[in-house]
Design a protein around this motif. Structure first.
Motif, mmCIF file in Angstrom:
data_model
loop_
_atom_site.group_PDB
_atom_site.id
_atom_site.type_symbol
_atom_site.label_atom_id
_atom_site.label_comp_id
_atom_site.label_asym_id
_atom_site.label_seq_id
_atom_site.Cartn_x
_atom_site.Cartn_y
_atom_site.Cartn_z
ATOM 1 N N LYS A 276 71.709 -7.915 56.731
ATOM 2 C CA LYS A 276 70.592 -8.021 57.674
ATOM 3 C C LYS A 276 70.035 -9.435 57.776
ATOM 4 O O LYS A 276 69.135 -9.690 58.572
ATOM 5 C CB LYS A 276 69.491 -7.037 57.273
ATOM 6 N N GLY A 277 70.562 -10.353 56.949
ATOM 7 C CA GLY A 277 70.296 -11.763 57.126
ATOM 8 C C GLY A 277 68.936 -12.257 56.672
ATOM 9 O O GLY A 277 68.231 -11.629 55.871
ATOM 10 N N VAL A 305 66.874 -21.808 59.817
ATOM 11 C CA VAL A 305 67.870 -20.745 59.988
ATOM 12 C C VAL A 305 68.874 -21.171 61.057
ATOM 13 O O VAL A 305 68.692 -22.170 61.753
ATOM 14 C CB VAL A 305 67.214 -19.403 60.357
ATOM 15 N N ASN A 306 69.935 -20.383 61.203
ATOM 16 C CA ASN A 306 71.026 -20.762 62.100
ATOM 17 C C ASN A 306 70.831 -20.317 63.537
ATOM 18 O O ASN A 306 71.524 -20.804 64.428
ATOM 19 C CB ASN A 306 72.348 -20.175 61.582
ATOM 20 N N ALA A 404 67.743 -21.260 48.793
ATOM 21 C CA ALA A 404 68.965 -21.296 49.600
ATOM 22 C C ALA A 404 69.441 -19.878 49.845
ATOM 23 O O ALA A 404 69.675 -19.121 48.889
ATOM 24 C CB ALA A 404 70.043 -22.115 48.884
ATOM 25 N N LEU A 405 69.579 -19.506 51.113
ATOM 26 C CA LEU A 405 69.998 -18.158 51.495
ATOM 27 C C LEU A 405 71.473 -18.227 51.880
ATOM 28 O O LEU A 405 71.829 -18.807 52.915
ATOM 29 C CB LEU A 405 69.159 -17.646 52.667
ATOM 30 N N LEU A 406 72.327 -17.622 51.047
ATOM 31 C CA LEU A 406 73.762 -17.856 51.147
ATOM 32 C C LEU A 406 74.554 -16.556 51.139
ATOM 33 O O LEU A 406 74.094 -15.548 50.592
ATOM 34 C CB LEU A 406 74.232 -18.724 49.970
#
Length: 740
Positions: A276-277, A305-306, A404-406
């Protein structure tokens, strides 16, 4: 949840030694005593300055760490030696940020007293000057800006002006000659973000300068860019002498190093993202964030975020759960954010405590923050985004915290490389481990080093063979047709176009490894001429000659979530993430004229190719999985770049609610540069080692017998370069323009 935590140490930068300062004075006559008293030059700054003054070097790469003053290194010849320079930044956000640094340096180095000045030059500024000064043409505006000793611009405009793309023939001629005539050196900041199409565009310009002004010694400084082996080879072929300059660092201060660290110690928590990011992470970690602000009053943070859609969802969530519930003000900065709103959020004195943003802010922008949350899928974005944190200290800031969200497998790789939870690591050691993990690329194949943390980032090595020669052919053909006649009052060395055309041909042939006995470019020129005369292929050349490509599917938008403010964005994004209805161009134009910030600037927001205008009502919480269809067969069109029309949008919840078919009516006749391939987007990206964010779309053609995927525009050209020769479509025999 947190997988584990790493402690990254502070970093001190080595200062310039007295003996090196003496070398500089002997070489240039500039003494350290003449510098502003608050300026203590770092070693890499002085080394870059010395190298600039070395007649045996043409191209300089300064690879010092983020926050170590690379910008000043590039400005020193301008500030101290009366040089005139052009400074090129990849985003408008960075231009504005760097303009603040220029203002400080202009005052500190007393440039006003020396009657020198700088200016920003981009499309918006040119348009504003035409309107404000009632100038006859955009050329008049550009010439007025070029009267300045320093121009802050972007490489897109630099490419247009330098490669015969801007205006009619007289203007194209003048611009290509004037820039290297007016400016002694060119600085490219954050150049590492660019790929082969942009690298080749810049190399074409450098080689053009070399041929046009053979007795001038122009200098080119690339900041934050380590040259790839391919870049090095092409520079060597061209006869450019280049040198790397690196910083020298220590985890502890002391004699010979900066008094204060250039980067503060950082606590880095690595989190495994769920399917779910980032939005779900924000929901799950809301209490953690609130507690951080409670324990660290006065904190400022950025969440990168991307996806723009993710930003919009996060802003809606945080407006309620941070701003209203806890009085923690949030702001945003994306390609869909009103400029005044973005400027308010980005101001270091703004009350905004958390900025939610996309990559518009992660390239070089100097934040004063002690909290950073960021997504990353590659080593480059990881290093770049982490570098935003810890550059400044404020009173009361005791902790610099990064999250860091990886992807799960990347966190596991980090854990394998640095197994101790809470481990303290020297910053330079950590960055080398991340940077060194990028692996090697050989054509479409990626060979990762043992223990690699991130998958190797694709280099698109075969782009040069497939497309670069056509970029060069454009310049050569324009030159031959009269675009290189010596303008009045220039210092050009050629009196007629034939002489210069011959010199250009020889120089560009050298770029690709040719010589008097080996013609690399003849086939490229023949192919370019054939494509230019073929209406079915000429759009490919148009796309190829854009610096960063363009979006043929850009729509004009009245964003009701932002007071109906006019904007421009891609149709496929809108279909996936918003609810909108179509409006007429006249209604959109009237709205542009109503807003003080946009009045008189309709061309900036105009839907150039698609001709579609919409009223955006809201951003959807869940992505709509619409599909693309093609009312023709792709048989015989796979694995080749084509120009196709008759695309349609199907299975769209948004369009199902419309009372007309305007979107598909506008889309169907549009001639799009396309690469069509067999298989699903996921299969194609995995097979060709393309990153997860590379835009590939599923499509169902008239046959509908097997899964197909498509890419558009410049992305189609890049992906095509990764398909092995033996797998190419019916034009495979003519695939490689160069044999390099």
């Amino acid at each position: 949840m947190v997988a584990y935590c790493l402690k990254l140490g502070q970093v001190y930068s080595r200062l310039a030694a007295e003996e090196d300062l003496a070398k500089l004075e002997a070489l240039t006559g500039v003494s350290s005593a003449s510098l502003p008293p608050t300026y203590r030059l770092r070693k890499h700054q002085l080394d870059t300055w010395l190298t600039y003054n070395d007649p045996a070097v043409d191209v300089i790469f300064d690879t010092a760490l983020t926050g170590d003053g690379k910008s000043l290194a590039g400005q020193l010849p301008l500030l101290t030696q009366n040089q005139r320079g052009m400074f090129l930044y990849p985003t408008n956000e960075l231009i504005k940020d760097q303009a603040k640094g220029f203002a400080r340096n202009w005052q500190d180095f007393d440039m006003v007293g020396k009657k020198r000045d700088y200016a920003i030059m981009n499309s918006e500024k040119i348009t504003d000057l035409v309107i404000e000064r009632e100038l006859a043409t955009r050329r008049n505006a550009i010439e007025s800006l070029m009267a300045n000793d320093a121009l802050l611009s972007n490489p897109d405009l630099f490419h247009l002006l330098s490669s015969y793309h801007y205006g009619g023939n007289p203007d194209k001629m003048q611009f290509a000659f004037r820039l290297p005539n007016e400016y002694k050196y060119f600085v490219f900041d954050e150049f590492h973000i660019f790929e082969p199409p942009q690298i080749m565009a810049v190399l074409n310009i450098l080689n053009y300068h070399k041929a046009v002004y053979p007795n001038e010694h122009h200098k080119y400084i690339f900041l934050s860019a380590t040259p790839t082996p391919l870049f090095q080879k092409l520079l060597d072929n061209s006869g450019f002498r280049w040198k790397n300059v690196a910083g020298d660092y220590s985890p502890v201060g002391g004699p010979g190093f900066t008094i204060e660290p250039i980067v503060q110690p950082v606590s880095l928590d690595l989190h495994k993202l769920s399917d779910k990011g980032a939005y779900q992470w924000a929901v799950d970690n809301l209490d953690r964030l609130v507690e951080f602000y409670r324990q660290n009053p006065g904190s400022k943070g950025v969440f990168i975020v991307n996806s723009v859609a993710t930003v919009k969802r996060l802003i809606a969530f945080y407006k309620v759960n941070l701003e209203k519930a806890h009085n923690i003000e949030v702001g945003e900065n994306t390609g869909l954010t009103r400029r005044s709103e973005a400027a308010y959020a980005m101001d270091k004195d703004s009350p905004v405590q958390l900025i939610v943003a996309t990559s518009t802010v992660d390239v070089g922008v100097d934040f004063e923050i002690n909290l950073l949350i960021f997504e990353a899928t590659g080593a480059g974005t990881f290093i770049q985004r982490l570098g935003r944190l810890g550059r400044h200290q404020r009173e009361g800031w005791k902790l610099f915290q990064a999250h860091a969200l990886l992807p799960e497998w990347i966190v596991d790789k980090f854990a394998a490389r640095f197994p101790a939870d809470g481990q303290e690591i020297e910053r330079t050691e950590f960055l080398e481990a991340v940077r060194g993990s990028q692996g090697l690329t050989t054509g479409p194949d990626v060979i990762a080093e043992a223990g690699a943390i991130f998958q190797a980032e694709q280099e698109y090595r075969h782009y040069v063979n497939r497309w670069a020669g056509l970029q060069t052919a454009h310049v050569l053909i324009e030159a031959q047709q009269g675009g290189t006649q010596n303008p009045e009052n220039s210092r050009g060395y050629y009196k007629n176009k034939d002489e210069l055309s011959q010199k250009l041909y020889a120089q560009y042939n050298r770029l690709y490894g040719g010589n008097e006995d080996k013609d690399r470019l003849g086939r490229c020129i023949t192919k370019y001429e054939r494509m230019r005369k073929d209406s079915k292929l000429s759009p490919i050349l148009k796309e190829l000659n854009r610096f960063r490509g363009g979006s043929p599917l850009a729509c004009g938008i009245l964003d009701e979530t932002d007071g109906g403010f006019p904007k421009t964005y891609d149709l496929l994004f809108l279909l996936a993430n918003t609810r909108f209805t179509c409006i007429d161009e006249a209604e959109f134009r009237a709205a542009v004229e109503r807003h003080p910030e946009t009045r008189g600037k309709f061309e900036r927001f105009k839907s150039q190719q698609l001709g579609l205008y919409v009223r955006l009502h809201e951003y959807q919480e869940e992505r709509d999985n619409f599909s693309l269809t093609l009312r023709r067969s792709l048989k015989g069109k796979l694995n080749m770049v084509s120009v196709l029309n008759n695309f349609n949008i199907a299975d769209s919840k948004v369009l199902a609610g419309h009372d007309n078919n305007r979107v598909n009516d506008q889309l169907a006749p549009l001639e799009l540069v396309v690469l069509a391939v067999a298989g699903t987007p996921k299969e194609f990206k995995r097979k060709r080692y393309l990153g997860p964010l590379f835009p590939v779309y599923a499509v169902k053609d008239k046959d509908g017998l097997a899964p197909r995927s498509v890419m558009f525009g410049l992305n189609a050209l890049l992906a095509y370069s990764q398909i092995p020769y033996k797998e190419l479509g019916q034009d495979g025999a003519d695939a490689d323009c160069l044999i390099f």
